[in-house]
Scaffold this motif. Structure first.
Motif, mmCIF file in Angstrom:
data_model
loop_
_atom_site.group_PDB
_atom_site.id
_atom_site.type_symbol
_atom_site.label_atom_id
_atom_site.label_comp_id
_atom_site.label_asym_id
_atom_site.label_seq_id
_atom_site.Cartn_x
_atom_site.Cartn_y
_atom_site.Cartn_z
ATOM 1 N N GLN A 29 -4.495 18.488 -2.639
ATOM 2 C CA GLN A 29 -4.811 19.714 -1.911
ATOM 3 C C GLN A 29 -4.904 19.456 -0.408
ATOM 4 O O GLN A 29 -4.425 20.258 0.402
ATOM 5 N N LEU A 30 -5.498 18.333 -0.028
ATOM 6 C CA LEU A 30 -5.574 17.977 1.388
ATOM 7 C C LEU A 30 -4.174 17.744 1.956
ATOM 8 O O LEU A 30 -3.875 18.124 3.097
ATOM 9 N N ALA A 31 -3.301 17.124 1.164
ATOM 10 C CA ALA A 31 -1.936 16.862 1.611
ATOM 11 C C ALA A 31 -1.169 18.171 1.823
ATOM 12 O O ALA A 31 -0.441 18.324 2.814
ATOM 13 N N ILE A 32 -1.332 19.128 0.897
ATOM 14 C CA ILE A 32 -0.675 20.428 1.058
ATOM 15 C C ILE A 32 -1.219 21.148 2.291
ATOM 16 O O ILE A 32 -0.470 21.806 3.022
ATOM 17 N N ALA A 217 -4.848 11.403 1.965
ATOM 18 C CA ALA A 217 -3.956 12.558 2.102
ATOM 19 C C ALA A 217 -2.865 12.282 3.136
ATOM 20 O O ALA A 217 -1.696 12.624 2.927
ATOM 21 N N LEU A 218 -3.249 11.667 4.252
ATOM 22 C CA LEU A 218 -2.254 11.317 5.277
ATOM 23 C C LEU A 218 -1.242 10.328 4.717
ATOM 24 O O LEU A 218 -0.040 10.431 4.971
ATOM 25 N N GLY A 219 -1.729 9.365 3.931
ATOM 26 C CA GLY A 219 -0.821 8.403 3.314
ATOM 27 C C GLY A 219 0.134 9.062 2.336
ATOM 28 O O GLY A 219 1.326 8.720 2.285
ATOM 29 N N LEU A 220 -0.370 10.052 1.574
ATOM 30 C CA LEU A 220 0.468 10.711 0.580
ATOM 31 C C LEU A 220 1.552 11.566 1.228
ATOM 32 O O LEU A 220 2.704 11.578 0.763
ATOM 33 N N VAL A 221 1.218 12.273 2.320
ATOM 34 C CA VAL A 221 2.254 13.093 2.965
ATOM 35 C C VAL A 221 3.280 12.208 3.673
ATOM 36 O O VAL A 221 4.462 12.562 3.758
ATOM 37 N N GLU A 222 2.861 11.057 4.180
ATOM 38 C CA GLU A 222 3.835 10.145 4.769
ATOM 39 C C GLU A 222 4.744 9.561 3.691
ATOM 40 O O GLU A 222 5.945 9.345 3.923
ATOM 41 N N TYR A 223 4.187 9.318 2.511
ATOM 42 C CA TYR A 223 4.971 8.857 1.366
ATOM 43 C C TYR A 223 6.016 9.914 0.999
ATOM 44 O O TYR A 223 7.204 9.611 0.823
ATOM 45 N N LEU A 224 5.607 11.184 0.933
ATOM 46 C CA LEU A 224 6.533 12.280 0.677
ATOM 47 C C LEU A 224 7.570 12.390 1.783
ATOM 48 O O LEU A 224 8.750 12.643 1.527
ATOM 49 N N ASN A 225 7.126 12.178 3.017
ATOM 50 C CA ASN A 225 8.026 12.325 4.164
ATOM 51 C C ASN A 225 9.136 11.270 4.185
ATOM 52 O O ASN A 225 10.214 11.510 4.727
#
Length: 266
Positions: A29-32, A217-225
């Motif tokens: 949720q934080l990543a979204i 969350a920052l790590g997860l969105v960078e992983y997605l990116n």
């Protein structure tokens, strides 16, 4: 289930749906939140459902007084047509025994909207990792069979690690092996339902512990990116050789851990 903000239903044909699982540390949720805030995605509607605990609050992405009084509810949909992205944000927990009905209704909406694929951002308890997982990256991915055909080679080129199978009954070593995501909320149910409905779905998750989960969350969105290239890295002025990513934290995060201590205490 889906109620548009305008008079007409938006065309989401070929869009990628990004959504969280309500999982340990609320990392998905934080990543979204970061994605919606950074891309300045527009709200296009909401889900009218009895599967989630009712909730209402102020606009979590307010940028000023003019939009700070807008209301938000437990399941809202945002889009960015220029990037063919649509994001579902979940803000409350599931009502008991309502997880499966929600997954079925959600995936029926995905099919009816002709979304190209679904990407679920999730998390799992770090203390339940096995020895191999402890010695490697904290990130994992899962692909449904229909998704593997299109992106398996891309995942290999990124050197990503697929979620390992483990004993279905942890206490019995010779039990059958299956995918287990402890602390992952609806992640496994969504994945299984997508496999049976032949929906293209990818699950990206991180092993985490409860606490301050903003770094997770920052790590997860960078992983997605790394995969989707949602935003491009920019060169740091301090060290030109190290790229950094500019993720915009929403205004609502100022109160993520409550308000500050009253000065009167001191």
């Amino acid at each position: 289930m889906f109620v548009p903000c305008g008079e007409s239903v938006p065309d989401l044909t070929g869009f990628t749906l990004l959504m969280p699982a309500v999982s340990v540390g609320n990392v998905g949720q934080l990543a979204i939140d970061l994605i919606i805030s950074t891309l300045n995605m527009s709200k296009i509607g909401y889900f009218y459902t009895d599967c989630l605990v009712p909730m209402v609050g102020n606009n979590p992405y307010a940028t000023g007084e003019e939009n700070s009084t807008e209301l938000s509810i437990n399941a809202e949909v945002y889009s960015l047509p220029s990037r063919r992205l649509v994001a579902l944000q979940l803000r409350s927990i599931f009502i008991k025994y309502k997880t499966k009905p929600f997954c079925e209704k959600l995936l029926s909406w995905v099919k009816g909207s002709n979304c190209a694929r679904v990407i679920v951002l999730s998390s799992s308890h770090s203390y339940q990792r096995n020895d191999l997982q402890l010695r490697s990256t904290p990130f994992r991915y899962l692909l449904t069979p229909s998704m593997q055909i299109n992106v398996q080679n891309k995942m290999k080129s990124l050197n990503w690690e697929e979620m390992e199978k483990s004993p279905c009954i942890p206490e019995i070593n010779d039990s059958e092996f299956c995918v287990r995501i402890p602390g992952g909320g609806i992640t496994k149910a969504l994945y299984d339902e997508s496999c049976s409905k032949e929906i293209q779905m990818a699950v990206l998750l991180k092993f985490v512990s409860e606490g301050d989960n903003i770094p997770d969350a920052l790590g997860l969105v960078e992983y997605l990116n790394e995969w989707l290239q949602i935003i491009k890295p920019h060169v740091s002025s301090e060290d030109p050789t190290v790229p950094s990513l500019r993720w915009k934290m929403p205004s609502s995060w100022r109160l993520l851990f409550g308000s500050g201590l009253p000065p009167a205490l001191f």
